[in-house]
Design an enzyme around this catalytic site. Structure first.
Site, short mmCIF file in Angstrom:
data_model
loop_
_atom_site.label_atom_id
_atom_site.label_comp_id
_atom_site.label_asym_id
_atom_site.label_seq_id
_atom_site.Cartn_x
_atom_site.Cartn_y
_atom_site.Cartn_z
CD GLU A 136 45.75 43.48 38.57
OE1 GLU A 136 44.86 43.75 39.40
OE2 GLU A 136 45.63 42.55 37.76
CG HIS A 169 39.96 38.53 33.56
ND1 HIS A 169 39.37 37.93 34.66
CD2 HIS A 169 40.92 39.36 34.04
CE1 HIS A 169 39.95 38.40 35.76
NE2 HIS A 169 40.89 39.26 35.42
#
Length: 740
Positions: free
Chosen positions: A326, A413
């Site tokens: 992240e 993703h």
């Protein structure tokens, strides 16, 4: 994600004329110079009425530089119009990274009203809307071609009422069709049920008699407890500086993981890649844990990390690779700004998976050793499987392990799988490995990996100085703007043209079905030459040396004979020895000057001639002015049409300021002197105009100018700069002198 642009030099290109706009104090310098941008309009896909702003500039240890620019068109921001200009160590142009396929030609008047764009943007949002920003008219060139569009930011909560969203909706300004959307909040996706790094050392701060989870060693990043809400966050405190128990029942335990992950990610980028933390400025990352109720997610919002506790609040998403993943979004945004959709979005996610895994390897904890599985500790799927498998992305049931024409259409993703698979092949190789079995795509050849240390350096280098916001896996319209092309350039920078590392990058991309039009590596015996140092200065009558080294780049060694050219008058070059082996052979180049050698800077070309190939390198020789306060440069410099040229004189041994009556005799032969702007540039960059397009249609400037240079130190390199500002006529600088 929309990125704020740092204060920097602005360059305006209007009507084909480039002019510098005053830059703010402390702004980053423009590199190359504005005239270099003007000279390379085609390379940057320049159009009239465009402006460019330097967003960042990086200089390599060898002097090469890489300057990122953003672009506006008729005053409108161009999304996907960013580019990087690369300069060689000697300052010469060395290519670009550019996302546009061709110069922009669109109109800038919208037929759709802003109110209609706002209404259309609202329909693209799923969840509860809390605010809608005013639509911004801009040029959407995310696909390499320009379309007039609106960007509207719709803020609110996703349907789970816990995940914040800042959805950027792109609508056509002439049809109001939705062109695309991306969320500024970048998350770990998944559902299911769900601490990880064992006993670790964390840095905290003592305030009075109470310890706070604030890390003074990593930019004062703080970790706080959201108390399973979505608004207030309380910094963790402790009386004895022993935090958590390793069990989820102790609220500090998840905080320890997050705090440790932020510190290790900070250290990884600083110590491995030389970046001063996530933000590049030494500031730490705030980490918020225990967010929401049974919140199965974690997200980066551009300034901080937020972690949910997983299904049943039993499995906080604070694992090392999740933290590294992240926070790496912040690095990607700051460097290349990869658009978070399509293939560039897949590369954005792949970058976070790559660096998230590398952070895990870097931390090297026994409780969570490095691997190439993403989120294997958090059980987000509820069946003890990871989110993604870098060695074989298809194992998750959705990710693409091989590129296909549909890769650009899947969730980022899942399109990340192609980049993840490439990186695994590059680092570890294909087939059975210690971390899993990596298949090749189609009939591709097996790959032998080069190791994580080299692979991560290549990926970061490509991200740092080559990737643009819309770089993709495959781009038939602009094949240079692809991850394959840019990682090959990075491998060349770090390890050499056609090195083992370069060829492994080629093979690793081919193994995931990403082809390219790479220049063919030599098939015979080949070598490269370098000069160390690559430049030097000398007083007339003295000599200077440089070590010339040869390195085999392909095949076997050969004998290389050395010669030099481009020497100024009165100078000679000799080599000891005169011939070397291309397999790491070395020779000392000695350039000797005479008392009459004119001052100036000269590009001396060193040529190595072997039986199979011939290669060159450049040594930049500066001949200082004769001791005293005068100098002459009699070397001719051609003045082509609409071009700026320079000639230099280096003064040494004049240890005072120049005089108020310094003289500058100039002889310039030109068939229309009214075309010419002639300036004297002092060593500190100050400009003194000698002639500004005066004299009309008469020929030549043969004149002695008297200039007040009393504020200037005499010693240093002085430059005569001549700009031909009109068409048709040409000429040359014949000779000029300085008496200071």
């Amino acid at each position: 994600m929309k990125r704020s642009i740092a204060a920097a030099s602005a360059l305006l290109l209007a009507g084909g004329l480039l002019a510098a706009v005053a830059s703010p104090a402390g702004a980053a310098p423009s590199t190359p110079t504005p005239s270099s941008l003007q000279a390379h309009r085609t390379d940057i896909r320049a159009a009239d009425s465009e402006a460019y702003t330097v967003s960042s500039s990086k200089k390599d240890a060898n002097g090469a530089s890489h300057t990122r620019y953003t672009r506006t068109y008729h005053g409108l921001r161009v999304y996907g119009g960013d580019f990087v200009v690369h300069a060689a160590p000697d300052g010469t142009f060395a290519g670009t990274s550019v996302g546009l396929h061709a110069p922009l030609t669109l109109g800038t008047t919208a037929t759709v009203a802003k109110a209609s764009a706002t209404a259309k943007a609202r329909t693209a949002f799923s969840g509860t809307i809390t605010a809608v920003g005013s639509p911004e008219l801009f040029v959407d060139a995310s696909d390499g071609t320009g379309v007039l569009a609106y960007e509207t930011v719709v803020s609110g909560w996703l349907p789970d009422d816990q995940t914040p969203s800042k959805l950027h909706v792109i609508t056509d300004a002439n049809s109001n069709a939705v062109r695309g959307a991306f969320d500024e909040i970048e998350t770990v996706n998944g559902t299911g049920n769900s601490i990880y790094s064992g006993a670790v050392t964390i840095d905290t701060t003592l305030s009075g008699s109470t310890y706070q989870m604030i890390d003074p060693s990593h930019g004062n990043g703080r970790t706080c407890d959201m108390n399973n809400g979505t608004s207030t966050c309380t910094t963790f405190t402790d009386a004895d500086n022993t935090w958590g128990t390793g069990a989820n029942s102790n609220r500090q335990s998840a905080g320890v993981d997050a705090h440790f992950g932020a510190a290790k990610t900070f250290d990884y980028f600083k110590l491995v890649h030389g970046r001063n933390g996530i933000f590049g400025n030494g500031n730490g990352v705030p980490s918020r844990v225990h967010y929401g109720n049974a919140y199965v997610n974690a997200f980066w919002d551009g300034s901080q990390m937020t972690y949910g506790d997983g299904s049943g609040n039993s499995r906080p998403l604070v694992a090392l690779d999740v933290a590294g993943h992240e926070m790496s979004h912040g690095v990607t945004e700051a460097l290349a700004g990869l658009v978070y959709s399509g293939e560039s979005g897949g590369l954005n996610e792949a970058t976070s998976d790559i660096f998230g895994s590398m952070v895990e390897f870097y931390a090297n904890t026994s409780a969570d050793p490095g691997d190439y599985q993403i989120g294997e500790k958090i059980n987000i799927n509820g069946n003890n499987t990871p989110l993604r498998y870098m060695y074989n992305p298809t194992l998750d049931g959705s990710s693409h392990g091989c590129w296909s024409t549909s890769t650009k259409n899947v969730d980022v993703h899942y399109s990340s799988g192609v980049g993840n698979h490439f990186f695994f092949n590059l680092a570890e190789g294909t087939g059975a490995t210690a971390y899993g079995t990596s298949p090749v795509c189609g009939s591709a050849a097996a790959v032998v990996g080069i190791g994580r240390a080299k692979a991560e350096k290549i990926w970061y280098r490509a991200l740092d100085v080559y990737f643009t916001s819309n770089t993709s896996y495959v781009n038939t319209s602009n094949p240079a703007n692809t991850a394959r092309a840019y990682t090959l350039r990075a491998a060349t920078d770090l390890y050499g043209t056609c090195s083992v590392e370069y060829k492994t990058v080629q093979a690793a991309w081919t193994a995931v079905n990403v082809a390219g039009n790479d220049a063919a590596c030599p098939t015979g015996n080949d070598f490269s030459l370098t000069a160390t140092p690559a430049s030097g200065s000398v007083n007339p009558g003295s000599s200077v040396t440089s070590l010339i080294s040869a390195t085999v780049t392909n095949g076997s060694a050969q004998t290389v004979a050395l010669t030099a050219s481009g020497l100024p008058s009165g100078a000679t070059a000799s080599f000891s020895p005169t011939s070397i082996s291309s397999a790491n052979g070395q020779s000392t180049l000695t350039i000797a000057t005479s008392a009459s050698t004119p001052s100036g800077t000269y590009a001396v070309t060193v040529t190595g001639t072997g039986a199979s190939s011939t290669r060159t390198t450049t040594f930049n020789l500066t001949v200082n002015g004769a001791p005293g306060c005068t100098g002459t440069n009699g070397n001719d410099v051609a003045i082509p049409d609409n071009t700026t040229v320079t000639s230099t004189i280096t003064i040494s041994g004049c240890n005072r300021n120049a005089s108020a009556t310094s003289s500058v005799p100039v002889t310039i032969y030109h068939t229309y002197k009214g075309d010419l702007v002639v300036d004297l540039v002092a060593p500190d960059g100050s400009v003194y105009n000698l002639s500004n397009r005066s004299g009309g249609s008469t020929d030549n400037i043969i004149q002695t100018f008297t200039v007040n240079l009393s504020s200037e130190a005499a010693n240093g390199t002085w430059t005569l700069r001549v700009r031909d500002a009109a068409s048709l006529d040409t000429g040359r600088i014949d000779t000029w002198s300085l008496t200071l």
